[in-house]
Design an enzyme around this catalytic site. Sequence first.
Site, PDB file in Angstrom:
ATOM      1  N   THR A  61       0.810  -1.202   0.000  1.00 42.69           N
ATOM      2  CA  THR A  61       0.000   0.000   0.000  1.00 42.69           C
ATOM      3  C   THR A  61       0.852   1.265   0.000  1.00 42.69           C
ATOM      4  O   THR A  61       2.013   1.241   0.450  1.00 42.69           O
ATOM      5  CB  THR A  61      -0.970   0.007   1.199  1.00 42.69           C
ATOM      6  OG1 THR A  61      -1.907   1.077   1.043  1.00 42.69           O
ATOM      7  CG2 THR A  61      -0.218   0.187   2.511  1.00 42.69           C
TER       8      THR A  61
ATOM      9  N   GLN B 194      -1.275   4.187   7.087  1.00 43.41           N
ATOM     10  CA  GLN B 194      -0.954   3.276   5.993  1.00 43.41           C
ATOM     11  C   GLN B 194       0.298   2.466   6.268  1.00 43.41           C
ATOM     12  O   GLN B 194       0.415   1.314   5.835  1.00 43.41           O
ATOM     13  CB  GLN B 194      -0.801   4.062   4.685  1.00 43.41           C
ATOM     14  CG  GLN B 194      -2.089   4.698   4.199  1.00 43.41           C
ATOM     15  CD  GLN B 194      -3.210   3.689   4.042  1.00 43.41           C
ATOM     16  OE1 GLN B 194      -3.145   2.778   3.234  1.00 43.41           O
ATOM     17  NE2 GLN B 194      -4.262   3.836   4.845  1.00 43.41           N
TER      18      GLN B 194
ATOM     19  N   HIS C   1       0.019  -1.154   7.721  1.00 35.18           N
ATOM     20  CA  HIS C   1      -0.376  -2.306   6.908  1.00 35.18           C
ATOM     21  C   HIS C   1       0.733  -3.336   6.790  1.00 35.18           C
ATOM     22  O   HIS C   1       0.495  -4.542   6.887  1.00 35.18           O
ATOM     23  CB  HIS C   1      -0.759  -1.846   5.501  1.00 35.18           C
ATOM     24  CG  HIS C   1      -2.186  -1.443   5.345  1.00 35.18           C
ATOM     25  ND1 HIS C   1      -3.214  -2.336   5.265  1.00 35.18           N
ATOM     26  CD2 HIS C   1      -2.756  -0.213   5.246  1.00 35.18           C
ATOM     27  CE1 HIS C   1      -4.365  -1.696   5.130  1.00 35.18           C
ATOM     28  NE2 HIS C   1      -4.113  -0.409   5.116  1.00 35.18           N
TER      29      HIS C   1
ATOM     30  N   GLU D 239      -1.310   5.155  -5.021  1.00 38.45           N
ATOM     31  CA  GLU D 239      -2.568   4.474  -4.723  1.00 38.45           C
ATOM     32  C   GLU D 239      -3.521   5.442  -4.027  1.00 38.45           C
ATOM     33  O   GLU D 239      -4.675   5.597  -4.418  1.00 38.45           O
ATOM     34  CB  GLU D 239      -2.285   3.272  -3.827  1.00 38.45           C
ATOM     35  CG  GLU D 239      -3.519   2.506  -3.388  1.00 38.45           C
ATOM     36  CD  GLU D 239      -3.191   1.432  -2.360  1.00 38.45           C
ATOM     37  OE1 GLU D 239      -4.034   0.538  -2.165  1.00 38.45           O
ATOM     38  OE2 GLU D 239      -2.101   1.488  -1.735  1.00 38.45           O
ATOM     39  N   HIS D 240      -3.036   6.093  -2.967  1.00 37.05           N
ATOM     40  CA  HIS D 240      -3.814   7.084  -2.225  1.00 37.05           C
ATOM     41  C   HIS D 240      -3.070   8.415  -2.253  1.00 37.05           C
ATOM     42  O   HIS D 240      -1.893   8.469  -1.884  1.00 37.05           O
ATOM     43  CB  HIS D 240      -3.982   6.681  -0.756  1.00 37.05           C
ATOM     44  CG  HIS D 240      -4.503   5.299  -0.540  1.00 37.05           C
ATOM     45  ND1 HIS D 240      -3.686   4.237  -0.186  1.00 37.05           N
ATOM     46  CD2 HIS D 240      -5.758   4.802  -0.614  1.00 37.05           C
ATOM     47  CE1 HIS D 240      -4.414   3.150  -0.043  1.00 37.05           C
ATOM     48  NE2 HIS D 240      -5.674   3.451  -0.312  1.00 37.05           N
TER      49      HIS D 240
ATOM     50  N   ASP E 181     -10.984   3.775   3.033  1.00 37.60           N
ATOM     51  CA  ASP E 181     -10.822   2.348   3.311  1.00 37.60           C
ATOM     52  C   ASP E 181     -12.132   1.695   3.721  1.00 37.60           C
ATOM     53  O   ASP E 181     -12.314   0.489   3.521  1.00 37.60           O
ATOM     54  CB  ASP E 181      -9.791   2.147   4.426  1.00 37.60           C
ATOM     55  CG  ASP E 181      -8.368   2.322   3.944  1.00 37.60           C
ATOM     56  OD1 ASP E 181      -8.132   2.204   2.731  1.00 37.60           O
ATOM     57  OD2 ASP E 181      -7.486   2.579   4.787  1.00 37.60           O
TER      58      ASP E 181
ATOM     59  N   GLU F 297      -6.068  -2.074 -49.079  1.00 40.20           N
ATOM     60  CA  GLU F 297      -5.391  -2.938 -48.101  1.00 40.20           C
ATOM     61  C   GLU F 297      -5.073  -4.316 -48.680  1.00 40.20           C
ATOM     62  O   GLU F 297      -4.611  -5.195 -47.948  1.00 40.20           O
ATOM     63  CB  GLU F 297      -6.264  -3.085 -46.851  1.00 40.20           C
ATOM     64  CG  GLU F 297      -6.418  -1.767 -46.097  1.00 40.20           C
ATOM     65  CD  GLU F 297      -7.137  -1.918 -44.761  1.00 40.20           C
ATOM     66  OE1 GLU F 297      -7.683  -3.019 -44.496  1.00 40.20           O
ATOM     67  OE2 GLU F 297      -7.137  -0.957 -43.982  1.00 40.20           O
TER      68      GLU F 297
ATOM     69  N   HIS G 204     -12.906  -8.726 -48.711  1.00 45.77           N
ATOM     70  CA  HIS G 204     -13.696  -7.912 -47.793  1.00 45.77           C
ATOM     71  C   HIS G 204     -14.757  -7.119 -48.566  1.00 45.77           C
ATOM     72  O   HIS G 204     -15.930  -7.082 -48.187  1.00 45.77           O
ATOM     73  CB  HIS G 204     -12.796  -6.930 -47.027  1.00 45.77           C
ATOM     74  CG  HIS G 204     -12.023  -7.543 -45.911  1.00 45.77           C
ATOM     75  ND1 HIS G 204     -11.153  -8.576 -46.089  1.00 45.77           N
ATOM     76  CD2 HIS G 204     -11.990  -7.248 -44.577  1.00 45.77           C
ATOM     77  CE1 HIS G 204     -10.601  -8.895 -44.924  1.00 45.77           C
ATOM     78  NE2 HIS G 204     -11.104  -8.113 -43.992  1.00 45.77           N
TER      79      HIS G 204
END
Length: 435
Positions: free
Chosen positions: A241, A263, A266, A332-333, A366, A420, A425
């Site tokens: 984290t 944090q 964690h 992340e945060h 959270d 092409e 096609h």
Amino acid sequence: MMHTIDLRDQTPTRAELAALVPRAATDVATATGIAGDLIAEVRAGGAGALLDQAERLDGVRPARVRVASDEIRAAVSALDPVVREALDEAIVRVRAATTAQVHEPVLTTLARGAEVIQRWQPMSRVGFYVPGGKAVYPSSVVMNVVPAQVAGVGSVALASPPQKAFGGSVHPTILAAAGLLGVDEVYAMGGAGAIGALAYGVADLGLDPVDLITGPGNVFVASAKRLVRGVTGIDSEAGPTEIVVIADSSADPAIVAADLVSQAEHDELAAAVLVTDSVPLADAVRDELDRLAASTHHSARVVEALSGQQSAIVLVSDLTAAAAFANAYGAEHLEIQTVDPDALLPLIENAGAIFLGRFSPVSLGDYLAGSNHVLPTGGQSRFSSGLGAYTFLRPQQVIRYDRDALHDVSAKIVALSRAEDLPAHGDAVTARFNG
């Protein structure tokens, strides 16, 4: 405790900033061999292999891999009423915020009889991984399951490591969270083996393979997700984290320090970074961190995380430079604790989730903000987003042209197909008008 990166009076390039970003020394590839072996064991040995892995790696052999429905119901009944009330509120808020992510079909009419419909189809079956190492994460059950339900996914399976303290079953709080959400397909299996089981299925468990696996885990889980990608989808290879706090002299150093510690608790590899243009604030936060780290519940873990190479105080010349650093980091945060957070927001490009102002801490996200806390780490916010209903939806284009509408563009299709060197096609179009 935290080292300092001084960027004042410097104008580093984007590449130089990226090189200066503090990161934990983790490499998912280092676990590839072990993760691959564990997945292979499960593919070959099924439920027996999962039980053997639980005994070997988790220190307990479950009575069975799939948790019985009555055990889930019992966990709901035994749940602390205060925790249940909090989980119920989290479910309501996440469901409300996630509903805004679901699109209605959109019809585009390009000409008379020429239509393209954009629709978003839910996946049929998904699997969730809820870790069970240093902490218990019922909130992660909410954050994974609710968006899938909002998206319309019809079949879900949840895996979480067997717990020695609970006789080899999944932690009862995890089971209770699953039960509150109506999830009754829960497996006591963890690590890379669990990821392999979800990806390939386990016939003797009646576990069908899933279309997507979401949820964080350790380096072996992340490596396993990398290995099964292509067989099934994955949300991301989640790493440790991260929190980055942009703060100026108006910020309260005690609050900034508390958020960094929140944090850091964690994991020893968790990253906590303060970016500021105020040396007095930086010094005050450092003092507060020394005080908090010594007294917090997970003190040893926090001290190691804050002392690691992944955590730092970054000094910049101004808030524009702070935003540039934050974009290079892609946290992340990201918290913005400045005099006017809204003024800085337009400068922020890369972040999993952004928390504005003194009263919007990461802890809110959270649990009860209504936003999702499953977010990209390791700079992946530069190219990916957090979990949401859109994670479980596939945009599809439905094309409907009538005869006249196709005839109107047929000559152009033929011209492009010949350009092409793919004339068949064009022939597939003109064949509809021959005879």
